[in-house]
Design a protein around this motif. Structure first.
Motif, PDB file in Angstrom:
ATOM      1  N   LYS A   1       0.809  -1.213   0.000  1.00  0.00           N
ATOM      2  CA  LYS A   1       0.000   0.000   0.000  1.00  0.00           C
ATOM      3  C   LYS A   1       0.846   1.269   0.000  1.00  0.00           C
ATOM      4  O   LYS A   1       0.505   2.238  -0.638  1.00  0.00           O
ATOM      5  N   ILE A   2       1.944   1.241   0.759  1.00  0.00           N
ATOM      6  CA  ILE A   2       2.688   2.458   1.015  1.00  0.00           C
ATOM      7  C   ILE A   2       4.177   2.140   1.029  1.00  0.00           C
ATOM      8  O   ILE A   2       4.593   1.138   1.597  1.00  0.00           O
ATOM      9  N   TRP A   3       4.982   3.002   0.425  1.00  0.00           N
ATOM     10  CA  TRP A   3       6.429   2.870   0.511  1.00  0.00           C
ATOM     11  C   TRP A   3       7.051   4.251   0.431  1.00  0.00           C
ATOM     12  O   TRP A   3       6.424   5.203  -0.041  1.00  0.00           O
ATOM     13  N   GLY A   4       8.272   4.354   0.913  1.00  0.00           N
ATOM     14  CA  GLY A   4       8.953   5.631   0.826  1.00  0.00           C
ATOM     15  C   GLY A   4      10.409   5.536   1.221  1.00  0.00           C
ATOM     16  O   GLY A   4      10.838   4.571   1.849  1.00  0.00           O
ATOM     17  N   VAL A   5      11.151   6.560   0.826  1.00  0.00           N
ATOM     18  CA  VAL A   5      12.536   6.738   1.250  1.00  0.00           C
ATOM     19  C   VAL A   5      12.645   8.178   1.730  1.00  0.00           C
ATOM     20  O   VAL A   5      12.318   9.115   0.996  1.00  0.00           O
ATOM     21  N   TYR A   6      13.075   8.329   2.975  1.00  0.00           N
ATOM     22  CA  TYR A   6      13.122   9.646   3.620  1.00  0.00           C
ATOM     23  C   TYR A   6      14.550   9.967   4.019  1.00  0.00           C
ATOM     24  O   TYR A   6      15.283   9.108   4.506  1.00  0.00           O
ATOM     25  N   ASN A   7      14.957  11.206   3.821  1.00  0.00           N
ATOM     26  CA  ASN A   7      16.259  11.706   4.248  1.00  0.00           C
ATOM     27  C   ASN A   7      16.026  12.485   5.539  1.00  0.00           C
ATOM     28  O   ASN A   7      15.513  13.594   5.512  1.00  0.00           O
ATOM     29  N   SER A   8      16.373  11.892   6.685  1.00  0.00           N
ATOM     30  CA  SER A   8      16.101  12.578   7.949  1.00  0.00           C
ATOM     31  C   SER A   8      17.170  13.616   8.282  1.00  0.00           C
ATOM     32  O   SER A   8      16.983  14.423   9.182  1.00  0.00           O
ATOM     33  N   VAL A   9      18.278  13.631   7.532  1.00  0.00           N
ATOM     34  CA  VAL A   9      19.281  14.678   7.717  1.00  0.00           C
ATOM     35  C   VAL A   9      18.770  15.968   7.085  1.00  0.00           C
ATOM     36  O   VAL A   9      18.805  17.037   7.686  1.00  0.00           O
ATOM     37  N   GLY A  10      18.263  15.867   5.859  1.00  0.00           N
ATOM     38  CA  GLY A  10      17.766  17.033   5.147  1.00  0.00           C
ATOM     39  C   GLY A  10      16.262  17.202   5.207  1.00  0.00           C
ATOM     40  O   GLY A  10      15.699  18.102   4.591  1.00  0.00           O
ATOM     41  N   SER A  11      15.577  16.333   5.939  1.00  0.00           N
ATOM     42  CA  SER A  11      14.113  16.379   6.090  1.00  0.00           C
ATOM     43  C   SER A  11      13.395  16.439   4.749  1.00  0.00           C
ATOM     44  O   SER A  11      12.553  17.302   4.506  1.00  0.00           O
ATOM     45  N   SER A  12      13.731  15.482   3.854  1.00  0.00           N
ATOM     46  CA  SER A  12      13.081  15.461   2.549  1.00  0.00           C
ATOM     47  C   SER A  12      12.697  14.034   2.163  1.00  0.00           C
ATOM     48  O   SER A  12      13.365  13.082   2.531  1.00  0.00           O
ATOM     49  N   VAL A  13      11.600  13.923   1.435  1.00  0.00           N
ATOM     50  CA  VAL A  13      11.148  12.635   0.915  1.00  0.00           C
ATOM     51  C   VAL A  13      11.849  12.428  -0.427  1.00  0.00           C
ATOM     52  O   VAL A  13      11.728  13.253  -1.329  1.00  0.00           O
ATOM     53  N   ARG A  14      12.579  11.328  -0.564  1.00  0.00           N
ATOM     54  CA  ARG A  14      13.327  11.046  -1.794  1.00  0.00           C
ATOM     55  C   ARG A  14      12.459  10.364  -2.838  1.00  0.00           C
ATOM     56  O   ARG A  14      12.744  10.408  -4.014  1.00  0.00           O
ATOM     57  N   GLY A  15      11.406   9.696  -2.416  1.00  0.00           N
ATOM     58  CA  GLY A  15      10.483   9.012  -3.309  1.00  0.00           C
ATOM     59  C   GLY A  15       9.456   8.291  -2.460  1.00  0.00           C
ATOM     60  O   GLY A  15       9.751   7.901  -1.327  1.00  0.00           O
TER      61      GLY A  15
ATOM     62  N   ALA B   1       5.123   6.366  -2.462  1.00  0.00           N
ATOM     63  CA  ALA B   1       3.786   6.122  -2.989  1.00  0.00           C
ATOM     64  C   ALA B   1       2.893   5.899  -1.776  1.00  0.00           C
ATOM     65  O   ALA B   1       3.291   5.228  -0.815  1.00  0.00           O
ATOM     66  N   GLY B   2       1.739   6.484  -1.780  1.00  0.00           N
ATOM     67  CA  GLY B   2       0.806   6.324  -0.673  1.00  0.00           C
ATOM     68  C   GLY B   2       1.159   7.147   0.548  1.00  0.00           C
ATOM     69  O   GLY B   2       0.570   6.979   1.611  1.00  0.00           O
ATOM     70  N   VAL B   3       2.138   8.048   0.417  1.00  0.00           N
ATOM     71  CA  VAL B   3       2.580   8.878   1.542  1.00  0.00           C
ATOM     72  C   VAL B   3       2.106  10.310   1.330  1.00  0.00           C
ATOM     73  O   VAL B   3       2.382  10.916   0.301  1.00  0.00           O
ATOM     74  N   SER B   4       1.405  10.840   2.331  1.00  0.00           N
ATOM     75  CA  SER B   4       0.967  12.225   2.288  1.00  0.00           C
ATOM     76  C   SER B   4       2.073  13.155   2.784  1.00  0.00           C
ATOM     77  O   SER B   4       2.332  14.194   2.199  1.00  0.00           O
ATOM     78  N   SER B   5       2.729  12.753   3.892  1.00  0.00           N
ATOM     79  CA  SER B   5       3.812  13.560   4.443  1.00  0.00           C
ATOM     80  C   SER B   5       4.649  12.730   5.400  1.00  0.00           C
ATOM     81  O   SER B   5       4.215  11.677   5.870  1.00  0.00           O
ATOM     82  N   VAL B   6       5.848  13.231   5.668  1.00  0.00           N
ATOM     83  CA  VAL B   6       6.707  12.665   6.699  1.00  0.00           C
ATOM     84  C   VAL B   6       7.077  13.814   7.628  1.00  0.00           C
ATOM     85  O   VAL B   6       7.572  14.851   7.168  1.00  0.00           O
TER      86      VAL B   6
ATOM     87  N   THR C   1       7.187  10.546  11.811  1.00  0.00           N
ATOM     88  CA  THR C   1       5.828  10.044  11.634  1.00  0.00           C
ATOM     89  C   THR C   1       5.505  10.087  10.151  1.00  0.00           C
ATOM     90  O   THR C   1       5.661  11.128   9.513  1.00  0.00           O
ATOM     91  N   VAL C   2       5.085   8.957   9.606  1.00  0.00           N
ATOM     92  CA  VAL C   2       4.673   8.856   8.205  1.00  0.00           C
ATOM     93  C   VAL C   2       3.150   8.923   8.178  1.00  0.00           C
ATOM     94  O   VAL C   2       2.477   8.123   8.824  1.00  0.00           O
ATOM     95  N   THR C   3       2.619   9.888   7.447  1.00  0.00           N
ATOM     96  CA  THR C   3       1.168  10.026   7.277  1.00  0.00           C
ATOM     97  C   THR C   3       0.807   9.519   5.892  1.00  0.00           C
ATOM     98  O   THR C   3       1.412   9.923   4.896  1.00  0.00           O
ATOM     99  N   PHE C   4      -0.171   8.614   5.842  1.00  0.00           N
ATOM    100  CA  PHE C   4      -0.576   7.996   4.580  1.00  0.00           C
ATOM    101  C   PHE C   4      -1.544   8.904   3.835  1.00  0.00           C
ATOM    102  O   PHE C   4      -2.291   9.661   4.451  1.00  0.00           O
ATOM    103  N   ASN C   5      -1.576   8.784   2.508  1.00  0.00           N
ATOM    104  CA  ASN C   5      -2.590   9.527   1.757  1.00  0.00           C
ATOM    105  C   ASN C   5      -3.818   8.660   1.482  1.00  0.00           C
ATOM    106  O   ASN C   5      -4.705   9.050   0.743  1.00  0.00           O
TER     107      ASN C   5
END
Length: 124
Positions: free
Chosen positions: A22-36, A38-43, A52-56
Motif C-alpha cells: 500500500k505504502i512505501w517511501g525513502v526519507y532523508n532525515s538529515v535534510g528532512s526530505s522525501v526522496r520518493g 507512494a501512498g505517503v501524504s507527508s513525513v 511520523t509517516v502520514t498515509f494519503n
C-alpha cells in the motif's frame, strides 16, 4: 473493482503483491526530505531519529506490516528502525489507520540518529 488472478503462479504472485503493498517511501532525515514514495501524504520529523509517516489513504484497520531500514552514514555501520515504538515510553504510539511512527537508532548504544536514507514499506 477487484479482479482475480488467472491461476498462473506469476499472475497470482503479482496480484497478491499489488493488493498488499500500500505504502512505501525513502526519507532523508538529515535534510528532512522525501526522496520518493507512494501512498505517503507527508513525513514529519518529530526529533532526531524520530519520524511520523502520514498515509494519503486510510487503511481499513491498523493490522499492517512495516519493514524499514536505514543507512547512508559511514560512521554508523549498524542501525535499526523501530516501528510504532519510540525510544522511550513517552514516544511509543499504537499503529493507526492513517499513520505510523518510526525511530531510527544506532544499535551499539540505542542513541537516536538521523540518516540519509530511511526506507520503508507498509503492506496489509
Amino acid at each position: 473493482g477487484t479482479t482475480s488472478p488467472s491461476g498462473n503462479y506469476f499472475d497470482i504472485l503479482s496480484y497478491a503483491a499489488a493488493d498488499a503493498l500500500k505504502i512505501w517511501g525513502v526519507y532523508n532525515s538529515v535534510g528532512s526530505s522525501v526522496r520518493g514514495s507512494a501512498g505517503v501524504s507527508s513525513v514529519t520529523k518529530n526529533g532526531t531519529g524520530d519520524i511520523t509517516v502520514t498515509f494519503n489513504i486510510t487503511l481499513p484497520d491498523a493490522a499492517y506490516n512495516i519493514v524499514a531500514t536505514s543507512g547512508g552514514d559511514p560512521a554508523y555501520t549498524i542501525q535499526s528502525v523501530a516501528t510504532n515504538f519510540g525510544r522511550t515510553p513517552n514516544t511509543q504510539s499504537a499503529p493507526a489507520t492513517g499513520s505510523c511512527r518510526m525511530s531510527n537508532m544506532r544499535d551499539s548504544d540505542s542513541a537516536a540518529i538521523d540518516n540519509l536514507y530511511i526506507a520503508f514499506t507498509i503492506a496489509r
